[in-house]
Design a protein around this motif. Structure first.
Motif, PDB file in Angstrom:
ATOM      1  N   SER A 160       1.401  -0.887  -0.044  1.00 56.31           N
ATOM      2  CA  SER A 160      -0.219  -0.071   0.187  1.00 56.31           C
ATOM      3  C   SER A 160       0.860   1.155   0.002  1.00 56.31           C
ATOM      4  CB  SER A 160      -1.152  -0.264   0.737  1.00 56.31           C
ATOM      5  OG  SER A 160      -1.819  -1.062   1.216  1.00 56.31           O
ATOM      6  N   ALA A 161       0.200   1.804  -0.778  1.00 59.59           N
ATOM      7  CA  ALA A 161       1.433   3.200  -0.375  1.00 59.59           C
ATOM      8  C   ALA A 161       0.115   4.249  -0.647  1.00 59.59           C
ATOM      9  CB  ALA A 161       2.552   3.821  -2.194  1.00 59.59           C
ATOM     10  N   SER A 162       1.072   5.959  -0.324  1.00 63.98           N
ATOM     11  CA  SER A 162       0.407   6.813  -0.528  1.00 63.98           C
ATOM     12  C   SER A 162      -0.092   7.705  -1.479  1.00 63.98           C
ATOM     13  CB  SER A 162       1.291   8.068   0.183  1.00 63.98           C
ATOM     14  OG  SER A 162       0.539   9.514   0.273  1.00 63.98           O
ATOM     15  N   HIS A 163      -1.244   7.902  -2.169  1.00 61.79           N
ATOM     16  CA  HIS A 163      -1.333   8.448  -2.925  1.00 61.79           C
ATOM     17  C   HIS A 163      -1.904   6.691  -4.323  1.00 61.79           C
ATOM     18  CE1 HIS A 163      -1.754  12.239  -2.655  1.00 61.79           C
ATOM     19  NE2 HIS A 163      -0.747  12.431  -1.800  1.00 61.79           N
ATOM     20  N   GLY A 164      -1.868   5.940  -3.835  1.00 65.11           N
ATOM     21  CA  GLY A 164      -2.042   4.514  -4.500  1.00 65.11           C
ATOM     22  C   GLY A 164      -3.376   4.237  -4.766  1.00 65.11           C
ATOM     23  N   HIS A 165      -3.869   3.355  -5.601  1.00 68.08           N
ATOM     24  CA  HIS A 165      -5.108   2.850  -5.791  1.00 68.08           C
ATOM     25  C   HIS A 165      -5.095   1.908  -6.159  1.00 68.08           C
ATOM     26  CE1 HIS A 165      -5.543   6.239  -9.464  1.00 68.08           C
ATOM     27  NE2 HIS A 165      -4.844   7.066  -8.089  1.00 68.08           N
ATOM     28  N   PRO A 166      -6.553   1.220  -5.885  1.00 70.18           N
ATOM     29  CA  PRO A 166      -6.950  -0.389  -5.925  1.00 70.18           C
ATOM     30  C   PRO A 166      -6.365  -0.983  -7.298  1.00 70.18           C
ATOM     31  CG  PRO A 166      -8.722   1.187  -6.264  1.00 70.18           C
ATOM     32  CD  PRO A 166      -7.654   2.461  -6.832  1.00 70.18           C
ATOM     33  N   ASP A 167      -5.754  -1.171  -7.464  1.00 75.61           N
ATOM     34  CA  ASP A 167      -4.693  -1.502  -8.649  1.00 75.61           C
ATOM     35  C   ASP A 167      -4.006  -2.668  -9.010  1.00 75.61           C
ATOM     36  OD1 ASP A 167      -2.487  -0.042  -8.140  1.00 75.61           O
ATOM     37  OD2 ASP A 167      -2.512   0.984  -9.923  1.00 75.61           O
ATOM     38  N   LYS A 168      -4.178  -3.500  -7.665  1.00 76.91           N
ATOM     39  CA  LYS A 168      -3.145  -4.739  -7.823  1.00 76.91           C
ATOM     40  C   LYS A 168      -3.471  -5.395  -8.789  1.00 76.91           C
ATOM     41  CE  LYS A 168      -1.253  -2.978  -4.091  1.00 76.91           C
ATOM     42  NZ  LYS A 168       0.148  -2.050  -3.651  1.00 76.91           N
ATOM     43  N   LEU A 169      -2.009  -6.272  -9.644  1.00 76.13           N
ATOM     44  CA  LEU A 169      -1.874  -6.284 -10.639  1.00 76.13           C
ATOM     45  C   LEU A 169      -2.681  -5.858 -12.018  1.00 76.13           C
ATOM     46  CD1 LEU A 169      -2.792 -10.428  -9.496  1.00 76.13           C
ATOM     47  CD2 LEU A 169      -0.681  -8.829  -8.879  1.00 76.13           C
ATOM     48  N   HIS A 170      -2.681  -4.494 -12.062  1.00 81.45           N
ATOM     49  CA  HIS A 170      -2.796  -3.843 -13.498  1.00 81.45           C
ATOM     50  C   HIS A 170      -2.014  -3.810 -13.919  1.00 81.45           C
ATOM     51  CE1 HIS A 170      -3.514  -0.054 -15.427  1.00 81.45           C
ATOM     52  NE2 HIS A 170      -2.695   0.546 -15.129  1.00 81.45           N
ATOM     53  N   ILE A 171      -2.266  -3.807 -15.500  1.00 80.75           N
ATOM     54  CA  ILE A 171      -1.398  -3.235 -16.137  1.00 80.75           C
ATOM     55  C   ILE A 171      -1.634  -2.263 -17.323  1.00 80.75           C
ATOM     56  CG2 ILE A 171      -0.186  -5.921 -16.144  1.00 80.75           C
ATOM     57  CD1 ILE A 171      -2.432  -6.252 -19.104  1.00 80.75           C
ATOM     58  N   ASP A 172      -0.133  -1.783 -17.523  1.00 81.96           N
ATOM     59  CA  ASP A 172      -0.497  -0.452 -18.296  1.00 81.96           C
ATOM     60  C   ASP A 172       1.152  -0.497 -19.896  1.00 81.96           C
ATOM     61  OD1 ASP A 172      -0.139   3.014 -17.857  1.00 81.96           O
ATOM     62  OD2 ASP A 172       0.860   2.455 -19.011  1.00 81.96           O
ATOM     63  N   LEU A 173       0.671  -0.513 -20.839  1.00 87.19           N
ATOM     64  CA  LEU A 173       1.132  -0.985 -21.794  1.00 87.19           C
ATOM     65  C   LEU A 173       0.667   0.376 -22.699  1.00 87.19           C
ATOM     66  CD1 LEU A 173       2.705  -3.574 -23.664  1.00 87.19           C
ATOM     67  CD2 LEU A 173      -0.166  -3.290 -24.899  1.00 87.19           C
ATOM     68  N   PHE A 174       2.655   0.485 -23.295  1.00 88.62           N
ATOM     69  CA  PHE A 174       2.866   1.419 -24.523  1.00 88.62           C
ATOM     70  C   PHE A 174       2.795   0.557 -25.795  1.00 88.62           C
ATOM     71  CE2 PHE A 174       4.996   3.753 -26.963  1.00 88.62           C
ATOM     72  CZ  PHE A 174       5.528   5.106 -26.444  1.00 88.62           C
ATOM     73  N   SER A 175       2.666   0.872 -26.372  1.00 94.76           N
ATOM     74  CA  SER A 175       2.821   0.316 -28.258  1.00 94.76           C
ATOM     75  C   SER A 175       2.057   0.581 -29.236  1.00 94.76           C
ATOM     76  CB  SER A 175       2.191  -1.329 -28.406  1.00 94.76           C
ATOM     77  OG  SER A 175       2.431  -2.057 -29.072  1.00 94.76           O
ATOM     78  N   PHE A 176       2.939   0.401 -30.165  1.00 94.81           N
ATOM     79  CA  PHE A 176       2.374   1.174 -31.525  1.00 94.81           C
ATOM     80  C   PHE A 176       2.839   2.438 -31.063  1.00 94.81           C
ATOM     81  CE2 PHE A 176      -0.558  -1.580 -31.586  1.00 94.81           C
ATOM     82  CZ  PHE A 176      -0.500  -2.455 -32.986  1.00 94.81           C
ATOM     83  N   GLY A 177       3.925   3.644 -30.522  1.00 95.32           N
ATOM     84  CA  GLY A 177       4.558   4.288 -30.230  1.00 95.32           C
ATOM     85  C   GLY A 177       3.506   4.971 -29.282  1.00 95.32           C
ATOM     86  N   ASP A 178       2.995   4.547 -28.645  1.00 95.29           N
ATOM     87  CA  ASP A 178       1.757   5.765 -27.912  1.00 95.29           C
ATOM     88  C   ASP A 178       1.383   4.696 -26.523  1.00 95.29           C
ATOM     89  OD1 ASP A 178       0.392   7.621 -27.205  1.00 95.29           O
ATOM     90  OD2 ASP A 178      -0.614   7.847 -28.529  1.00 95.29           O
TER      91      ASP A 178
END
Length: 940
Positions: free
Chosen positions: A539-557
């Protein structure tokens, strides 16, 4: 409430009622957790409901960034006598005057600032003298200050007073700048008058919301006060030597303005929890900003007690907050300052130290808040520099990590992901380039030039040279401290704009302390890079309820964004209905409720996810993490496989009771599904997250494979669901994410939300593949195994062959689909009939066909085909090992050691193609390349 991130005890794998294998990671995963094979019956549970996870440092690749121990710092701190001595001393002022002679950029900003300050001093002061009520008590300033010019009529008293204080704090700083650079006393006189107008703290009444325990001060939040105090202290320091400023004036400014405001920040408002617990003690951006405000106030007023309290912290004899004092202004001194000999929790022991920068990351994780803290930390480092204290070298150069962290976490286009309470923003905008000017001046890291001499800044300078009075664009520099935060004035106006580094290649990086694992591979088209971030950690200050969330950059964006957040927090309905919901993230929602989460509060059970595998390479990468605290009673486990052509995902959920599981995908583009969809609004009352979605459509449940194609401009991404269990596809519009680089209204573009829903099920594995080729590289996906069989396998049919993506849920050796392994995670990527890459993720053996890859102990190893046609053998683990490889493709090849940049450094004495294969000792993080004979050459 201060938030204390405990660095010496981080929970790892814990045994639970689902039979999970146990361990404990201590000291930021530096002590080996025991790998304990637990039989299901020993846990008293159904053997079919076992997930096997083990946390071993050998399964987590090392090497966030190069060691900081050999970092060079340029310059030597100086001990300034007299004033100014905070952000500028006389040497700095002389240097700015020299730059003014040649820098058109500085000349223009100086002219604009002088015009603003001339306009300001042409107006009479509008700060009323303190007033008393009928009972003789001093009134709160906001009760008698006139309405602030241009502000809404309905301003409450606290907001009214804060508007005046902010406006005039900025003016005091800017007036100090003009006095320092021109010597014109009219600027100093007006600054003096403003300072004395506010030096009435003993005659200011309080207000009902003032409460130091809750972080509320005389003008609103202590955060806001700390930011303005930095500006006031700097401005006062610059006019300190103004002849008309008497000794009595200086005493009054100290006693009646800066000391009272600093005392609010230092007051021990949570003595019942922590007897060092001032507001500036927090292991957050707020603590760093508060400590810096106190430090600058101390230096500006020659108050060594404030300096000590800022650097080393405070202590109190109180055992609980005094209910009167905690609401009193100015507060009494219920504290004593710590010292270098007996430190407590201050800037030197918390913020320029591992508690706030654990493992090289900013403790809050959020890139936006890392910058926010960094602005004040630069001020602290620069002020300390002028007092003989070197914070750039302090603690093995740990401060450099603050500059490197956001770069290493960023996308390839030099924008930051909107992780946690952040937003996507460019390194090239706002005050960020100024922060890196200070970093470059001290560290000379060429990567920082990419940010300082950015394309927008260079274009602006070119326009300025062509049209000195009407340049196009906007300078990235500022002669003022910034309004958002208190970033210092820019400093490198004399830097050659043509000083540029070579191309910046960001490596895969991992930050266990805050929970970001970033895999990077080459994109399938062009020279781009794909960037996959998995969120795990505490848990962290300014965290979100997002455990195991993924964020993907592809196709140059950005292709799969994080929602981030927009400010302010107050009166922002999207925080509860979207940003702080699990559905807004690319992860699993259980029973239409968000995961449990909270700022890291030591009084509450931690909510965390633990990483079990992190395995990077050049062309592929594997990563895995799990959590059983985000949803009590449900264990979630996610195994990811990133290749140049696709992202594969095995997401498992295990429980002993039935649930509704919604796996969300937010993929940019217009969706088109292979399933028939019909309007299907959610039933009232619609839970938060779901209630934001519009035009909701759904399919009938199906256990067959299906796909969704997302078209965005000239490219498309295709999600292939493997099927195997009745799944309903749901699509909705309206999910926003915050992107300051976007042209969308309010910088809030939208992405469709695609949900894979499974209902009334105890345990399941979602097998999915996202084709990133844009041309149908992935042909089909088949899922095998399950929780009951102890493994999950995706067979990914591509244009090049049949790849295997494997995750084990039970210890031991598994044989399936031609693959034999004891790994937690394994990947086989094919190129025709030959393996292109194989990855052993957390095991000792991987066999496939005629290929065999073995380690002498559990850990990571891989073989991949290099772009030059050779093959790379790697040991990403943080400890040495002996690796044995049997692979016909290595027959007759020579082996060369590779350095951390992938350059050959010398020939390795091994021979390939023997009956027993190749056995070689590999150091931690070592790689060797097998290539055709180069004779006596040691490089390609």
């Amino acid at each position: 409430m201060p938030l204390d991130f405990q660095q010496d005890s981080i929970p790892g794998m814990l045994s639970n009622k689902h039979g999970l294998v146990g361990g404990w990671v201590v000291g930021m995963m530096t002590v080996v957790a025991a790998l304990i094979a637990v039989e299901a019956h020993a846990a008293g549970v159904d053997e079919d409901q076992v997930i096997y996870n083990a946390i071993l440092p050998a399964n987590i690749a090392s090497g966030i960034s190069p060691s900081l121990s050999n970092v060079e710092v340029f310059g030597t701190p100086r001990l300034v006598h007299g004033h100014p001595n905070t952000l500028w001393d006389q040497d700095d002022i002389d240097h700015y005057k020299e730059m003014l002679k040649t820098s058109r950029e500085l000349q223009l900003q100086f002219s604009e600032l002088r015009s603003r300050m001339d306009e300001r001093i042409g107006k009479p002061l509008d700060i009323p003298m303190p007033q008393q009520g009928p009972d003789g008590a001093w009134l709160y300033p906001g009760d008698y200050f006139p309405p602030f010019p241009g502000a809404p009529v309905g301003d409450d008293p606290v907001t009214r007073f804060r508007r005046y204080l902010y406006r005039d704090g900025e003016a005091i700083s800017d007036l100090g700048t003009m006095y320092a650079l021109t010597g014109d006393e009219k600027y100093a006189k007006y600054a003096k008058d403003l300072l004395l107008a506010y030096s009435n703290c003993s005659r200011y009444g309080s207000h009902k919301t003032l409460n130091y325990r809750n972080g509320m001060g005389i003008s609103g939040t202590l955060l806001d006060e700390a930011i303005v105090i930095e500006k006031i202290a700097r401005g006062y320091d610059l006019v300190y030597n103004y002849p008309a400023l008497s000794a009595e004036d200086r005493v009054r400014i100290h006693d009646k303005l800066l000391r009272p405001f600093a005392s609010e920040i230092l007051y021990p408002g949570i003595a019942d929890i922590d007897q060092t617990g001032s507001w500036s003690r927090q292991v957050t951006n707020r603590g760093a900003i508060g400590g810096t405000a106190v430090l600058l106030a101390g230096y500006a007023t020659d108050d060594q007690e404030l300096v000590n309290a800022a650097l080393y912290g405070i202590r109190t004899n109180l055992t609980k907050p005094d209910p009167i004092h905690v609401r009193q202004f100015p507060p009494p001194q219920d504290w004593i300052a710590a010292t270098a000999d007996h430190p407590s929790n201050g800037l030197l022991t918390v913020h320029f130290a591992p508690p706030a920068i654990p493992g090289g990351a900013w403790v809050e994780g959020s890139p936006s808040y890392a910058f926010y803290a960094l602005a004040s930390m630069v001020n602290a480092a620069e002020a300390a520099w002028r007092h003989g204290l070197d914070l750039y070298r302090y603690n093995d150069h740990i401060f450099k990590s603050m500059f490197d962290y956001s770069i290493l976490l960023s996308y390839p286009d030099m924008t930051t992901p909107a992780e946690n309470d952040a937003n996507r923003q460019s390194f090239f905008g706002g005050y960020v380039p100024t922060l890196y000017e200070y970093a470059y001046r001290r560290y000379r890291d060429p990567r920082y030039l990419t940010i300082i001499n950015s394309p927008p800044e260079r274009a602006y300078l070119a326009s300025l040279n062509a049209s000195p009075t009407r340049p196009k664009g906007r300078s990235s520099r500022s002669l003022s401290m910034t309004r958002a935060g208190s970033a210092p004035p820019s400093v490198l106006y004399d830097l050659n704009p043509n000083d540029l580094p070579g191309p910046m290649k960001l490596p895969s990086v991992n930050y266990p302390a805050v929970g970001f694992g970033v895999l990077r591979t080459a994109a399938p088209v062009g020279n781009g890079i794909q960037n996959l971030t998995l969120s795990y950690g505490p848990s962290a200050s300014h965290g979100h309820p997002d455990k195991l969330h993924i964020d993907l950059f592809s196709f140059g964006d950005v292709l799969m964004p994080s929602p981030g957040i927009h400010y302010p927090y107050s009166n922002n309905p999207l925080i509860d209905t979207w940003y702080h919901t699990t559905l807004a993230h690319n992860t699993l929602t259980v029973d239409e409720t968000s995961q449990q989460f909270h700022p890291h509060d030591p009084r509450r059970p931690d909510v965390r996810a633990d990483q079990t595998v992190f395995g990077p390479a050049e062309s592929v990468g594997v990563q895995r993490a799990w959590s059983d605290s985000a949803y009590p009673g449900v264990t979630m486990d996610r195994a990811l496989f990133l290749t140049g052509g696709y992202l594969a995902d095995l997401f498992g959920a295990v429980s002993d009771s039935p649930h509704k599981y919604d796996l969300a995908w937010h993929i940019l583009g217009s969706p088109s599904l292979s399933l028939n969809l019909s309007p299907s609004p959610f039933h009232d009352p619609v839970p938060n997250g779901y209630n934001v979605l519009t035009d909701v459509r759904a399919s009938e449940p199906t256990d067959h494979p299906w796909s969704a194609t997302m078209v965005q401009g000239d490219h498309s991404a295709r999600l292939l669901a493997a099927g195997g269990f009745p799944t309903q596809a749901i699509v909705g519009e309206g999910g926003v994410y915050v992107d300051f680089t976007s042209n969308a209204p309010n910088k809030r573009p939208t992405a469709p939300t695609l949900i894979e829903r499974r209902e009334n099920v105890r345990s399941t594995i979602f097998g999915s593949v996202l084709d990133l080729s844009g041309d149908g590289y992935v042909k089909s996906v088949k899922q095998e195994g399950g929780i009951d069989t102890g493994f999950g396998l995706l067979r990914v049919e591509t244009a090049q062959g049949a790849d295997l993506c494997f995750a084990s849920y039970r210890p031991g050796r598994h044989t399936v689909g031609g693959l034999e392994t004891d790994a937690l995670q394994a990947l086989v990527q094919m190129e025709g009939s030959h393996p292109h890459a194989v990855y052993l993720g957390g095991g000792t053996v991987l066999k496939f066909g005629d290929l065999s890859l073995e380690r002498s102990e559990v850990g990571l190893a891989y073989v991949e085909k290099a772009s030059d046609g050779g093959y790379i053998l790697g040991n990403p683990s943080p400890a040495p090992t002996t690796v044995t490889v049997k692979f016909a493709e290595l027959d007759g090849l020579d082996a060369f050691d590779l350095d951390d940049q992938g350059r050959p450094t010398g020939k390795v004495d091994v021979k390939a193609g023997t009956t027993d294969g190749i056995t070689i000792h590999l150091n931690a993080s070592a790689r060797i390349e097998f290539v055709r004979s180069r004779g006596s050459k040691t490089g390609p």
